[in-house]
Enzyme design. Structure first.
Site, PDB file in Angstrom:
ATOM      1  N   LEU A   1       0.826  -1.200   0.000  1.00 44.62           N
ATOM      2  CA  LEU A   1       0.000   0.000   0.000  1.00 44.62           C
ATOM      3  C   LEU A   1       0.867   1.259   0.000  1.00 44.62           C
ATOM      4  CD1 LEU A   1      -2.746   1.447   0.263  1.00 44.62           C
ATOM      5  CD2 LEU A   1      -2.579   1.123   2.749  1.00 44.62           C
TER       6      LEU A   1
ATOM      7  N   PRO B   1       6.728   5.904  -1.542  1.00 49.41           N
ATOM      8  CA  PRO B   1       7.666   6.898  -1.007  1.00 49.41           C
ATOM      9  C   PRO B   1       7.006   8.217  -0.639  1.00 49.41           C
ATOM     10  CG  PRO B   1       8.669   5.746  -2.853  1.00 49.41           C
ATOM     11  CD  PRO B   1       7.239   5.291  -2.793  1.00 49.41           C
TER      12      PRO B   1
ATOM     13  N   GLY C   1       2.498   7.821   2.797  1.00 44.57           N
ATOM     14  CA  GLY C   1       2.538   6.917   3.934  1.00 44.57           C
ATOM     15  C   GLY C   1       1.207   6.972   4.656  1.00 44.57           C
TER      16      GLY C   1
ATOM     17  N   ARG D   1      19.694 -10.294  40.465  1.00 43.42           N
ATOM     18  CA  ARG D   1      20.636  -9.218  40.751  1.00 43.42           C
ATOM     19  C   ARG D   1      20.565  -8.822  42.233  1.00 43.42           C
ATOM     20  NH1 ARG D   1      25.355  -6.636  39.546  1.00 43.42           N
ATOM     21  NH2 ARG D   1      25.175  -4.358  39.729  1.00 43.42           N
TER      22      ARG D   1
ATOM     23  N   HIS E   1      17.480  -3.237  34.471  1.00 42.81           N
ATOM     24  CA  HIS E   1      18.791  -3.860  34.277  1.00 42.81           C
ATOM     25  C   HIS E   1      19.954  -2.901  34.562  1.00 42.81           C
ATOM     26  CE1 HIS E   1      16.478  -6.976  32.218  1.00 42.81           C
ATOM     27  NE2 HIS E   1      17.572  -7.700  32.071  1.00 42.81           N
TER      28      HIS E   1
ATOM     29  N   GLY F   1      22.944  -0.437  33.988  1.00 42.38           N
ATOM     30  CA  GLY F   1      23.925  -0.332  32.914  1.00 42.38           C
ATOM     31  C   GLY F   1      23.961  -1.558  32.022  1.00 42.38           C
TER      32      GLY F   1
ATOM     33  N   GLU G   1       1.404  -0.140  10.183  1.00 37.37           N
ATOM     34  CA  GLU G   1      -0.055  -0.319  10.114  1.00 37.37           C
ATOM     35  C   GLU G   1      -0.793   0.947  10.544  1.00 37.37           C
ATOM     36  OE1 GLU G   1      -0.190  -2.760   8.501  1.00 37.37           O
ATOM     37  OE2 GLU G   1       0.151  -4.697   9.445  1.00 37.37           O
TER      38      GLU G   1
ATOM     39  N   THR H   1       0.497   5.033  11.868  1.00 38.87           N
ATOM     40  CA  THR H   1       1.162   5.571  13.053  1.00 38.87           C
ATOM     41  C   THR H   1       0.158   5.728  14.194  1.00 38.87           C
ATOM     42  OG1 THR H   1       0.725   7.882  12.491  1.00 38.87           O
ATOM     43  CG2 THR H   1       2.718   6.893  11.548  1.00 38.87           C
TER      44      THR H   1
END
Length: 383
Positions: A130, A133, A136, A272, A342, A344, A367, A369
């Site tokens: 669909l 360039p 969109g 951790r 997590h 670093g 699909e 924005t």
């Protein structure tokens, strides 16, 4: 430690077995190679064949043509589990369904008998064309032209951002057959061996690099009028209907990715240790994980509600847009927080959460924005 099994309220024993099979395939075939193939940008065509042979590429389509005959409520949860293991593969499953949708819903009986067994065979892979360039979000501004020449159309133009571009076996292509705005758009089925059909090199993306995305070039491609799906001028309506279903697919993909990030964050927080105990013991960390889990559960509930409306034959466009909007925004937030859990280490490639973060971003774009989703929802509310 293996990922926890999600408690699901499934409609049939067959659906339970199907989800179990999906988890087995994901654990054995997807998880072990996802990181390496993503790092190398390898398109996992063999994995998709494995899913096809298991019937997972054709679940929501009619059994008489080789589909699984499953409701969207079940199909989307399968798609979530696939994406939890490897988002790129989940995107491929969703896009194959998107490409098959026009023929399954708007093809003539004769066309369906000819083409759907091929599309649903598990060996074929489809692409949905669909975007261009210059068009969109403004999809109706497409300029790829299909000119009549006897019993054929001659198609010339370029399609952009095409998942499976250059790797698909068939392409559902939206073309312009007149200058009458969105009423001048027609859907054509183009096969991969067509003369004049080619693709550009794959795009260089920040994530989901195992999902092949490339421009598709049509240079005088001849397409028999027998491969026109629907009447001339109905292509835009077909495209929008397909996108409603496709947005549910992307929502399920987003929930799968967010669940994977949550799984990783919980596991890391348990292992951790800081200040002499697991960081999972700290209330601030528990609150963060609680918010992440709540967003994942809410997004799942939203896409399932939209799926049940679709399965019941009711209007679900607004709910599909809501599910896509909320689930993909949630995936972005959850993957961001997973990195924070997590510390670093989350910023390094030694742990999967940085990849999940990079992959989540595209889901807010494809699909339609998330700004377009808000337009769809707002217009529906105020019309």
């Amino acid at each position: 430690m293996s990922a926890p099994v999600i408690e699901r309220a499934l409609p049939t024993p067959e659906a339970h077995d199907l989800l179990g099979l999906t988890r087995e395939i994901a654990s054995a075939e997807l998880l072990p190679r996802a990181a390496d193939d993503e790092a190398a940008g390898r398109f996992p065509r063999d994995v998709l064949r494995t899913l096809g042979q298991a019937g997972l590429l054709s679940l929501p389509f009619p059994e008489e043509f080789g589909g699984g005959g499953q409701p969207y409520e079940v199909y989307l949860q399968v798609l979530e589990e696939v994406s939890r293991a490897w988002l790129s593969v989940g995107i491929s499953v969703s896009v194959h369904g998107l490409a098959t949708y026009p023929m399954a819903t708007a093809g003539t009986r004769a066309q369906q008998q000819e083409w759907l067994p091929f599309m649903l065979s598990g060996e074929a892979l489809g692409a949905y064309c669909l975007s261009e360039p210059q068009s969109g979000s403004d999809a109706a501004a497409l300029i790829t032209r299909a000119e009549r020449d006897g019993d054929d159309y001659v198609v010339t133009g370029t399609k952009a951002w095409i998942t499976h571009g250059g790797a698909a076996d068939f392409y559902s292509v939206m073309t312009r057959t007149s200058d009458d705005g969105h009423r001048g758009i027609t859907c054509l089925l183009v096969t991969a061996e067509s003369d004049g059909l080619s693709s550009a090199p794959p795009e260089r993306k920040m994530g989901a690099n195992a999902s092949r995305t490339a421009a598709v070039i049509l240079d005088g491609v001849r397409v028999s009028q027998e491969r026109r799906i629907g009447a001339e001028g109905t292509g835009f309506a077909i495209a929008l209907s397909a996108l409603d279903a496709g947005r549910l697919g992307i929502a399920a993909c987003a929930v799968g990715l967010a669940q994977a990030a949550l799984d990783a964050a919980v596991s890391y927080a348990r292992d951790r240790r800081q200040f002499g105990r697991p960081i999972a013991d700290f209330q601030g960390l528990q609150f963060m994980l609680a918010d992440m889990a709540t967003q994942v559960a809410a997004a799942r509930a939203l896409y399932l509600e939209a799926a049940r409306l679709k399965d019941a034959g009711r209007t679900f466009s607004r709910e599909a847009a809501m599910a896509k909007l909320f689930a993909t925004d949630a995936a972005m937030r959850v993957t961001t927080d997973a990195i924070q859990v997590h510390g670093g280490y989350g910023y390094t490639q030694d742990f999967p959460v940085e990849r999940y973060f990079r992959e989540a971003k595209v889901l807010q774009i494809v699909e339609g924005t998330n700004q377009v989703q808000r337009m769809v929802i707002g217009r529906d509310l105020t019309r």
